[in-house]
Design an enzyme around this catalytic site. Structure first.
Site, short mmCIF file in Angstrom:
data_model
loop_
_atom_site.label_atom_id
_atom_site.label_comp_id
_atom_site.label_asym_id
_atom_site.label_seq_id
_atom_site.Cartn_x
_atom_site.Cartn_y
_atom_site.Cartn_z
CE LYS A 105 -0.28 -4.45 3.14
NZ LYS A 105 -0.78 -5.77 2.63
CE1 TYR A 156 -3.37 -2.41 6.02
CE2 TYR A 156 -3.14 -0.06 5.54
CZ TYR A 156 -3.28 -1.37 5.10
OH TYR A 156 -3.34 -1.64 3.74
CB THR A 207 -0.90 0.01 1.26
OG1 THR A 207 -1.45 1.31 1.42
CG2 THR A 207 -0.12 -0.33 2.52
CG ASP A 208 -1.08 5.01 -0.93
OD1 ASP A 208 -1.60 4.40 0.02
OD2 ASP A 208 -1.68 5.90 -1.57
CD GLU A 209 -3.08 3.70 4.76
OE1 GLU A 209 -2.75 3.58 5.94
OE2 GLU A 209 -4.25 3.74 4.38
P1 NAD Z 1 -10.24 -6.64 2.83
O1 NAD Z 1 -10.15 -6.34 4.28
O2 NAD Z 1 -11.46 -6.27 2.07
O3 NAD Z 1 -10.02 -8.20 2.60
C1 NAD Z 1 -9.04 -8.93 3.26
C2 NAD Z 1 -9.29 -10.41 3.00
O4 NAD Z 1 -8.23 -11.14 3.63
C3 NAD Z 1 -10.60 -10.94 3.59
O5 NAD Z 1 -11.24 -11.79 2.68
C4 NAD Z 1 -10.16 -11.70 4.83
O6 NAD Z 1 -11.02 -12.77 5.17
C5 NAD Z 1 -8.80 -12.20 4.39
N1 NAD Z 1 -7.90 -12.48 5.53
C6 NAD Z 1 -7.67 -11.69 6.61
N2 NAD Z 1 -6.81 -12.29 7.45
C7 NAD Z 1 -6.47 -13.48 6.86
C8 NAD Z 1 -5.60 -14.54 7.23
N3 NAD Z 1 -4.91 -14.50 8.39
N4 NAD Z 1 -5.48 -15.59 6.40
C9 NAD Z 1 -6.20 -15.65 5.24
N5 NAD Z 1 -7.05 -14.68 4.85
C10 NAD Z 1 -7.18 -13.60 5.66
O7 NAD Z 1 -8.94 -5.98 2.21
P2 NAD Z 1 -8.74 -5.22 0.79
O8 NAD Z 1 -9.16 -3.83 0.94
O9 NAD Z 1 -9.29 -6.07 -0.29
O10 NAD Z 1 -7.15 -5.23 0.70
C11 NAD Z 1 -6.46 -6.33 0.12
C12 NAD Z 1 -4.97 -6.05 0.15
O11 NAD Z 1 -4.68 -4.86 -0.57
C13 NAD Z 1 -4.41 -5.82 1.56
O12 NAD Z 1 -3.15 -6.43 1.63
C14 NAD Z 1 -4.28 -4.31 1.67
O13 NAD Z 1 -3.25 -3.96 2.54
C15 NAD Z 1 -3.95 -3.94 0.24
N6 NAD Z 1 -4.38 -2.60 -0.22
C16 NAD Z 1 -5.67 -2.19 -0.06
C17 NAD Z 1 -6.05 -0.95 -0.57
C18 NAD Z 1 -7.46 -0.46 -0.44
O14 NAD Z 1 -7.73 0.69 -0.81
N7 NAD Z 1 -8.41 -1.25 0.03
C19 NAD Z 1 -5.12 -0.15 -1.25
C20 NAD Z 1 -3.80 -0.61 -1.38
C21 NAD Z 1 -3.45 -1.84 -0.88
O1 DAU Z 2 -4.03 4.13 0.62
C1 DAU Z 2 -4.32 2.77 0.62
C2 DAU Z 2 -5.11 2.41 1.85
O2 DAU Z 2 -6.43 2.92 1.66
C3 DAU Z 2 -5.15 0.91 2.09
O3 DAU Z 2 -3.85 0.46 2.38
C4 DAU Z 2 -6.10 0.56 3.26
O4 DAU Z 2 -6.22 -0.84 3.38
C5 DAU Z 2 -7.46 1.15 2.95
O5 DAU Z 2 -8.34 0.90 4.03
C6 DAU Z 2 -7.36 2.65 2.69
O6 DAU Z 2 -6.98 3.35 3.91
P1 DAU Z 2 -7.66 4.75 4.32
O7 DAU Z 2 -7.50 4.93 5.77
O8 DAU Z 2 -7.20 5.84 3.42
O9 DAU Z 2 -9.19 4.41 3.91
P2 DAU Z 2 -10.58 4.70 4.65
O10 DAU Z 2 -11.65 4.36 3.67
O11 DAU Z 2 -10.65 4.10 6.00
O12 DAU Z 2 -10.56 6.28 4.82
C7 DAU Z 2 -10.41 7.15 3.71
C8 DAU Z 2 -10.36 8.57 4.24
O13 DAU Z 2 -11.66 8.92 4.75
C9 DAU Z 2 -9.39 8.76 5.39
O14 DAU Z 2 -8.79 10.04 5.29
C10 DAU Z 2 -10.27 8.71 6.64
C11 DAU Z 2 -11.60 9.26 6.14
N1 DAU Z 2 -12.81 8.70 6.77
C12 DAU Z 2 -12.95 7.35 6.84
C13 DAU Z 2 -14.06 6.77 7.41
C14 DAU Z 2 -14.21 5.28 7.50
C15 DAU Z 2 -13.81 9.54 7.25
O15 DAU Z 2 -13.69 10.78 7.17
N2 DAU Z 2 -14.93 8.98 7.82
C16 DAU Z 2 -15.10 7.63 7.94
O16 DAU Z 2 -16.14 7.19 8.52
#
Ligand code: NAD
Ligand code: DAU
Length: 339
Positions: A157, A153, A125-127
């Protein structure tokens, strides 16, 4: 080609499963997922009908289970999506983030070393780069930006990324890492901003915006992320990191207003609540490396992607209504009631 996709019952993993079944109909896709609160087997109902797809319930940190699966499937490629992914949950309870995101990554890579692999891909992730100031729009994350994490988190990562690069250098494991910005699209769990806004607005409930809503995220439609990973596992260079992002920076307030407008709901639903501790101000990806090396470009801009996403949530009410009717209610109360 046999590909193990971990976390394939979650948001991005499930989109990747469908993307691969469609674009590589001759591949066998094996999904390993522990089905935590974020995993959802309903999401994979269509995939289950495909003879080239297999679902296995299991934890990536469970060595016995992972080794057994490698013995059975002899994968060519592993794409590791499985993770605890929600920043707010990591602030409440960091431990499971360390177990899944760090130890789980190690176990998956140990299996790759033991049984052999053509490519191990880590979805990061970019985080891991921390955040950028709001008043310097010229700054963006490159692959050389130092790791500088804010939340448990992102720290978990970043730890995993360091382990992946260590396994490459020390053991010669053929790895790649991708670091993507915020995704949105179908099957996004409604604890994250965009699906939370859509599902709450559709029920005329208040929309919690942290702080002033000025924080900036760089949004990418999930299918564009899947295509980037497909390119990296086939054409990306071993030992390399690729940033993925589509130059779609928006403040949180802009995002919320765009969604409300799309749903024809009033902005009066917006409620400003206490900020997230350690809240990252701005993320912005410089995707030049993947564009130049692999010819990747996003196909959706934010306005197009949001329209498609809102339409999907309108057409798939049973999918999200089932989620928000259960344990989710307790989560929402504990996370938001004292904010
Ligand atoms: P998500 O939380 O929607 O899904 C995570 C999945 O992993 C779920 O199906 C869960 O059951 C499974 N899981 C959790 N713990 C596990 C374990 N111990 N063993 C096997 N399976 C397990 O997550 P997402 O948003 O789809 O993110 C997927 C990946 O992409 C993550 O690695 C996250 O860090 C990365 N990522 C997410 C975003 C985003 O915006 N959502 C952006 C950049 C990177
Ligand atoms: O940048 C990639 C990341 O993006 C991934 O690595 C993470 O897995 C993914 O969850 C996401 O992280 P963020 O913290 O950026 O996403 P989130 O949707 O939780 O929040 C987006 C922005 O909105 C953040 O600045 C917090 C804000 N927010 C979030 C929630 C849930 C609110 O203002 N209100 C809310 O209720």
């Amino acid at each position: 080609m046999n590909i193990i996709v971990t976390g394939g019952a979650g948001f991005i993993g499930s989109n990747f499963v469908y993307y691969m079944l469609k674009n590589h109909p001759d591949y066998r896709i094996i999904c390993l997922d522990a089905l935590t609160y974020a995993g959802n087997l309903h999401t994979l109902e269509e995939a289950m009908k495909n003879p080239n797809f297999r679902f296995v319930k299991g934890d990536i940190a469970d060595r016995e289970c992972v080794y057994k699966l490698f013995e059975e499937e002899k994968p060519d490629i592993v794409v590791n999506f499985a993770a605890e992914s929600h920043v707010d949950r990591s602030i409440e309870n960091p431990e499971i983030f360390l177990k899944t995101n760090i130890i789980g990554t190690q176990v998956m890579m140990d299996a790759c070393r033991k049984y052999g692999i053509k490519r191990y891909h880590q979805v990061s992730t970019d985080e891991v780069y921390g955040d950028l100031p709001l008043d310097r729009p010229d700054l963006m994350f490159t692959e050389e930006t130092p790791l500088h994490t804010s939340s448990p988190y992102s720290a978990s990562k970043a730890s995993a990324d360091l382990l992946v690069m260590a396994y490459h250098r020390t053991y010669g494991l053929p790895v790649t890492i991708s670091r993507c910005s915020n995704n949105y699209g179908p099957y996004h769990f409604p604890e994250k901003l965009i699906p939370l806004v859509i599902t709450r607005a559709l029920e005329d409930k208040t929309i919690p915006v942290y702080g002033t809503g000025a924080n900036v995220r760089d949004w990418l439609y999930v299918e564009d992320h899947c295509r980037a990973i497909d390119l990296i596992i086939h054409k990306g260079r071993e030992g390399e990191i690729y940033n993925i992002g589509g130059h779609n920076e928006r403040t949180n307030l802009q995002v919320v207003k765009t969604v409300l407008h799309e749903l024809n709901k009033p902005e009066s639903l917006i409620t400003f609540v206490t900020d997230r501790p350690g809240h990252d101000r701005r993320y912005a990806i410089n995707p030049e490396k993947i564009e130049k090396e692999l010819g990747w470009n996003p196909t959706y801009n934010f306005e197009q992607g949001i329209k498609v996403t809102v339409k999907w949530y309108l057409e798939h009410r049973p999918w999200w209504e089932k989620i928000i009717s259960g344990e989710y209610q307790n989560y929402y109360k504990s996370m938001y009631s004292n904010r």
